[in-house]
Design an enzyme around this catalytic site. Structure first.
Site, PDB file in Angstrom:
ATOM      1  N   GLU A 272       0.787  -1.229   0.000  1.00  0.00           N
ATOM      2  CA  GLU A 272       0.000   0.000   0.000  1.00  0.00           C
ATOM      3  C   GLU A 272       0.822   1.284   0.000  1.00  0.00           C
ATOM      4  OE1 GLU A 272       0.210  -2.181   2.649  1.00  0.00           O
ATOM      5  OE2 GLU A 272       0.305  -1.086   4.548  1.00  0.00           O
ATOM      6  N   HIS A 305      -8.345  -3.726  -0.678  1.00  0.00           N
ATOM      7  CA  HIS A 305      -7.511  -3.771   0.525  1.00  0.00           C
ATOM      8  C   HIS A 305      -6.420  -2.700   0.498  1.00  0.00           C
ATOM      9  CE1 HIS A 305      -5.487  -6.102   3.833  1.00  0.00           C
ATOM     10  NE2 HIS A 305      -4.452  -5.425   3.362  1.00  0.00           N
ATOM     11  N   GLU A 306      -5.652  -2.682  -0.563  1.00  0.00           N
ATOM     12  CA  GLU A 306      -4.530  -1.729  -0.614  1.00  0.00           C
ATOM     13  C   GLU A 306      -5.048  -0.300  -0.665  1.00  0.00           C
ATOM     14  OE1 GLU A 306      -1.874  -3.132   0.156  1.00  0.00           O
ATOM     15  OE2 GLU A 306      -2.556  -5.165  -0.318  1.00  0.00           O
ATOM     16  N   HIS A 309      -6.105   0.909   2.741  1.00  0.00           N
ATOM     17  CA  HIS A 309      -4.964   1.231   3.608  1.00  0.00           C
ATOM     18  C   HIS A 309      -4.634   2.728   3.562  1.00  0.00           C
ATOM     19  CE1 HIS A 309      -3.344  -2.268   5.525  1.00  0.00           C
ATOM     20  NE2 HIS A 309      -3.018  -2.926   4.429  1.00  0.00           N
ATOM     21  N   GLU A 328      -3.712  -4.024   9.596  1.00  0.00           N
ATOM     22  CA  GLU A 328      -4.067  -5.191   8.776  1.00  0.00           C
ATOM     23  C   GLU A 328      -5.425  -5.785   9.141  1.00  0.00           C
ATOM     24  OE1 GLU A 328      -2.792  -5.539   6.107  1.00  0.00           O
ATOM     25  OE2 GLU A 328      -0.815  -4.615   6.305  1.00  0.00           O
TER      26      GLU A 328
HETATM   27  N1  PHE Z   1       1.069  -4.503   3.842  1.00  0.00           N
HETATM   28  C1  PHE Z   1       0.793  -5.451   2.805  1.00  0.00           C
HETATM   29  C2  PHE Z   1      -0.709  -5.684   2.840  1.00  0.00           C
HETATM   30  O1  PHE Z   1      -1.458  -4.933   2.399  1.00  0.00           O
HETATM   31  C3  PHE Z   1       1.460  -6.753   2.938  1.00  0.00           C
HETATM   32  C4  PHE Z   1       2.931  -6.735   2.797  1.00  0.00           C
HETATM   33  C5  PHE Z   1       3.718  -6.882   3.922  1.00  0.00           C
HETATM   34  C6  PHE Z   1       3.506  -6.604   1.572  1.00  0.00           C
HETATM   35  C7  PHE Z   1       5.087  -6.902   3.817  1.00  0.00           C
HETATM   36  C8  PHE Z   1       4.873  -6.627   1.454  1.00  0.00           C
HETATM   37  C9  PHE Z   1       5.649  -6.790   2.569  1.00  0.00           C
HETATM   38  O2  PHE Z   1      -1.236  -6.570   3.409  1.00  0.00           O
HETATM   39 ZN    ZN Z   2      -2.725  -4.986   4.309  1.00  0.00          ZN
END
Ligand code: PHE
Ligand code: ZN
Length: 881
Positions: A272, A305-306, A309, A328
């Site tokens: 994100e 989802h992204e 965020h 998360e």
């Molecule tokens: N933060 C990301 C998600 O949306 C996941 C992620 C974590 C991607 C670590 C890369 C490294 O869930």
């Molecule tokens: Zn996430």
């Protein structure tokens, strides 16, 4: 590249201290080159705590120079080691400038700046969560240090025509020597883990969106030339997500452009980064010829989802990595609600619960169990788990159930208002949700702090004389490593009571005024409580935990007839499925213990599902789910001394019994569902889902139906049908299956995402011989050890989703995977560590397997120079109980 070896020191939540130094601005100048990139960073520092030396984090970089306020420091003026750069005597307000060299093309760990694809045709990109930024430049690489970023990128124009970083474009130009530059200013202060850059040759699609606040936003998706034609669905999903977050949560986008870039080389789903999301191509590219229906829904969910965020994660970020669930868990819940609102709520809920049971309950039951908010970690990369994500989302959902839709919205509004532009904690979230609703939610902290799956016992008693129904609820959470004693947690239990006439009764608790509600939420706050419903004429059928209102194991004394009644008539689609699943589990338990399921129970179950197949109004996706027996891992998770072969046999027995009992109806339904073209609307997807489920069941009932599968395969117009048919041909070991598999691979050569499905299909065939097939496929020309998607598609699918073959009694499955883990550990440690979780459940297996798994764990641990990621998983897996 794997520089650090051995486990890292443990970090404890209780040791958290606010940063001693803060950063106002950071100016990055990055001269990009695949083999030698030079990064200059100029940071303005503010001292928050006098007397504490400045100490930057760093990893795997070559330090060229350090300056303070422009003056170059002599080597004696700072201390440099593998993980940090300490500079004594820095004054408040100083400008610290560092210059380092890094080698993206050698960064197979994929943390920091790395190369996707090849030197000739690839591109450069970054991944900074959780601690990747320190691989790019020395910095205060912690999520509570927020800074304003200005980024200047310079690169060879021919190779890297597109240059991108977070924020607004702020100039670009030519450098004369075949190189060019571009500058970006991000107006929003952010933690370093949200930094991103991308440089390469891309094709782009562009659309636009006007926010409810009136901001015109350019939407851009960038992908390599062969992929750009498959980005249209993602763009549609993005616009849906942006509108939905405005309507449901009042959240608008806050920059003039939103970029998404696709890569095939990524360890996770997507990231994100502020204004510049980076996506694993697997969750971005989709069209009916190269992606299944499930893929299309996954793209929808991950895009959402992204994007979500941007508020839950970016505008309000996490104080430290212990609070990972703050962004998360909440964002997964928002994603679930998004898909539920724009696609199918019941289907999404069933899939989430299946995932929770398979991945999270089993995590909670083994040595890797940890609270949703852990209190310690050695390697944070190992905490991107089902517990943090899925159980974290369940907590947010429970709060949503208890506060109601409007109350939850009010609470989140207050949370965003209070903490915008800062780094928050789980306590902050609970306080805002509570304050906005004038409630004390502090008891909910136990859900975040305590590992383990609560068991909820429910007992009902009807008193005809007093015309009341008493429901007694009792909870208990089993011990987990390091947490022998558990407290009760607040458990919301959504209830409906069906009367003898099949209608849901009005629910009035003793002492309450009357109401028309036929469903209500009871909250069990203590170890046990009894709820008395009045004016209940006859003994009702209780439908509990409706919509799966809490992530617990429900133990209920209901009869098979009551469950069958719910499976047939409950007006909550989820609970119909839940009741059918409970019946199937009882049948499985009998088949597993006694060899045969009880005939009466079996006929109840099959009659109920048969009647369901005749219901014309029923959502075909729900019908498909009700016909699908829980997977072996989930069925086994309440057993001790598990023998996966015996579990497989018992499961196969009830599956086959169901298919045989319903054969004629399945065939009729299969035929009736014929021909819906290639549309991807929910209705067409649901029909395909049921049709493909019927096909698999038919071939289970009688292998002669394989002619249907052959025709289905030959006539398929989309990847969903084609893969489903191929899977069935494989499961019946059809004579033509090897030719079909070969033809499929030939047809899709050059389509890595499709070939990944082809790998997974073979890796998950429920047959011990799948192990040999996987061993062979490791040498396939489309398989690369450096590509995490390939690794998860083949080895991950085998180790985590094919219990029968992975747990082969000769130990070959274990050996194959352990060898692969050791090999991968020298390439991408994070990926090796995730595969190694397949050995986590070793103690729950029967003695022979337990010993074999233990041996592999010991063998891996004895290897010299393993990564901290793998070392951490092995140490926790092997720790004394
Ligand atoms: N933060 C990301 C998600 O949306 C996941 C992620 C974590 C991607 C670590 C890369 C490294 O869930
Ligand atoms: Zn996430």
């Amino acid at each position: 590249m794997n520089e650090t070896v051995g486990a890292k020191p443990t970090v404890f939540l209780r040791d958290y201290r606010p940063p001693a130094w803060c950063v106002g601005t950071i100016e990055l100048e990055i001269d990009l080159d695949a083999d030698a990139t030079v990064v200059t960073a100029r940071t303005t520092l503010q001292q928050a705590l006098p007397g504490v030396e400045l100490r930057f984090d760093l990893a795997a970089l070559e330090l060229l120079e350090v300056r303070i306020d422009g003056r170059v420091l002599a080597a004696a003026e700072y201390r440099l080691d593998e993980t940090s750069l300490a500079i004594p005597g820095v004054h408040d307000g100083a400008i610290v400038q560092t210059c380092v060299r890094i080698a993206p093309a050698r960064n197979s760990a994929m943390q920091g700046l790395y190369l996707s694809g090849t030197r000739e045709h690839g591109f450069l990109l970054t991944q900074c969560e959780a601690e990747g930024f320190r691989h790019i430049t020395p910095f205060l690489d912690r999520s509570d240090v927020l800074a304003r970023y200005t980024v200047t990128l310079r690169a060879e124009r021919a190779r890297y025509p597109l240059l991108l970083a977070n924020g607004d474009a702020d100039g670009a130009g030519d450098l004369g020597d075949g190189r060019h530059w571009a500058r970006f200013v991000d107006p929003h202060p952010k933690p370093s883990y949200l930094f991103a850059l991308v440089a390469g040759r891309f094709e782009s699609i562009e659309d636009h969106f006007v926010t409810a606040e009136g901001r015109a936003v350019r939407l851009l998706i960038h992908a390599e030339a062969d992929a750009i034609g498959r980005c249209g669905w993602a763009m549609q999903c993005l616009k849906l997500a942006m509108r939905w977050d405005e309507q449901r949560f009042g959240r608008c986008y806050d920059l003039d452009a939103f970029h998404i870039v696709a890569t095939h080389d990524f360890t996770m789903g997507a990231m994100e980064n502020k204004g510049l999301n980076i996506f694993n191509a697997k969750y971005l590219l989709a069209d009916p010829a190269s992606a299944t229906d499930d893929d299309h829904r996954h793209v929808l969910a991950v895009i959402g989802h992204e994007y979500f965020h941007n508020w839950s994660g970016n505008r309000v970020t996490c104080r430290d990595w212990f609070q990972l669930c703050l962004k998360e868990g909440l964002t997964v819940y928002r994603e679930q609600e998004f898909e539920s609102d724009v696609a199918s709520r019941t289907l999404r809920r069933i899939e989430d619960v299946r995932l929770l049971w398979r991945a999270q309950f089993s995590e909670d039951a083994g040595p890797l169990a940890h609270p949703v908010r852990p209190d310690r970690y050695s390697e944070i990369n190992n905490f991107y788990t089902a517990t943090v994500y899925e159980k974290g989302a369940e907590i947010a959902r429970m709060l949503g159930v208890v506060l109601g839709r409007d109350g939850f919205r009010r609470g989140l509004d207050l949370y965003f208002e209070r903490h915008d532009g800062t780094a928050a904690t789980v306590e902050d979230l609970l306080a805002a949700l509570g304050d906005a609703n004038e409630r004390d939610l502090s008891a909910w902290l136990a859900w975040y702090a305590q590992a383990g799956t609560p068991v909820l016992h429910a007992r009902g008693h009807h008193d005809p004389r007093r015309r009341c129904y008493e429901l007694t609820l009792r909870q208990h959470t089993p011990a987990t490593p390091g947490q022998p004693y558990k407290q009760p947690v607040p458990i919301p239990v959504a209830v409906a009571l069906y009367g003898a006439d099949g209608a849901a009764q009005r629910l009035r608790l003793d002492g309450e005024a009357g109401s028309d509600a036929c469903e209500r939420v009871l909250v069990l706050g203590a170890e046990s409580a009894t709820f008395r419903f009045v004016d209940i004429e006859s003994s009702p059928v209780a439908s509990l935990l409706r919509g799966y209102s809490a992530p617990v194991r429900l133990v209920q004394d209901s009869t098979a007839e009551e469950l069958a009644a719910l499976a047939c008539h409950d007006d909550d689609g989820f609970n119909r499925w839940f009741a059918a699943d409970t019946l199937a589990r009882r049948l499985f338990a009998q088949a597993h213990a006694e060899g045969e399921p009880d005939a009466h129970l079996l006929s109840l179950w099959t009659r109920c599902l048969g009647a369901m197949l005749d219901e014309r109004e029923l959502d075909p996706a729900l019908a498909a789910e009700m016909l699908t027996v829980a997977d072996s891992a989930s069925l086994a998770d309440s057993l001790v001394d598990v023998d996966p072969e015996a579990v497989h046999q018992a499961r196969a027995r009830i599956e086959t019994a169901l298919a045989s009992a319903l054969e004629a109806r399945l065939l009729a339904r299969y035929r009736a569902l014929h021909g819906d073209g290639g549309s991807i609307d929910s209705r067409a997807q649901a029909r395909r889902r049921l049709r493909n489920t019927c096909l698999a069941a038919l071939c289970r009932a009688d292998v002669r139906h394989r002619v249907l599968a052959q025709a289905h395969y030959a006539g398929a117009h989309n990847l969903t049908d084609r893969l489903a048919a191929l899977g069935v041909l494989l499961s019946v070991r059809d004579a033509g299956v090897d030719a079909a598999l070969e033809g499929f691979a030939r047809h899709h050569a050059g389509e890595p995402l499709v070939l990944d499905k082809w790998f997974s299909l073979q890796a998950t065939e429920a047959d011990p011989r799948a192990c040999d097939r996987v061993a062979t496929l490791l040498a396939h020309r489309a398989f690369r050890w450096t590509n995490p998607n390939n690794v998860f598609a083949l080895l991950g699918a085998f180790a985590l989703r094919n219990p029968r073959a992975f747990h082969r009694a000769d130990g070959n499955g274990y050996r194959l995977v352990a060898d692969a883990i050791l090999k991968l550990d020298a390439i991408t440690p994070q990926v090796a560590a995730r595969l190694a979780t397949a050995f986590g459940a070793w103690r729950r297996h029967e003695p022979l397997r337990r010993a074999l798994m233990h041996r592999e764990l010991d063998r891996m641990r004895a290897r010299e120079r393993i990564s901290p990621d793998l070392a951490d998983i092995l140490a926790r897996s092997l720790a004394a109980e």
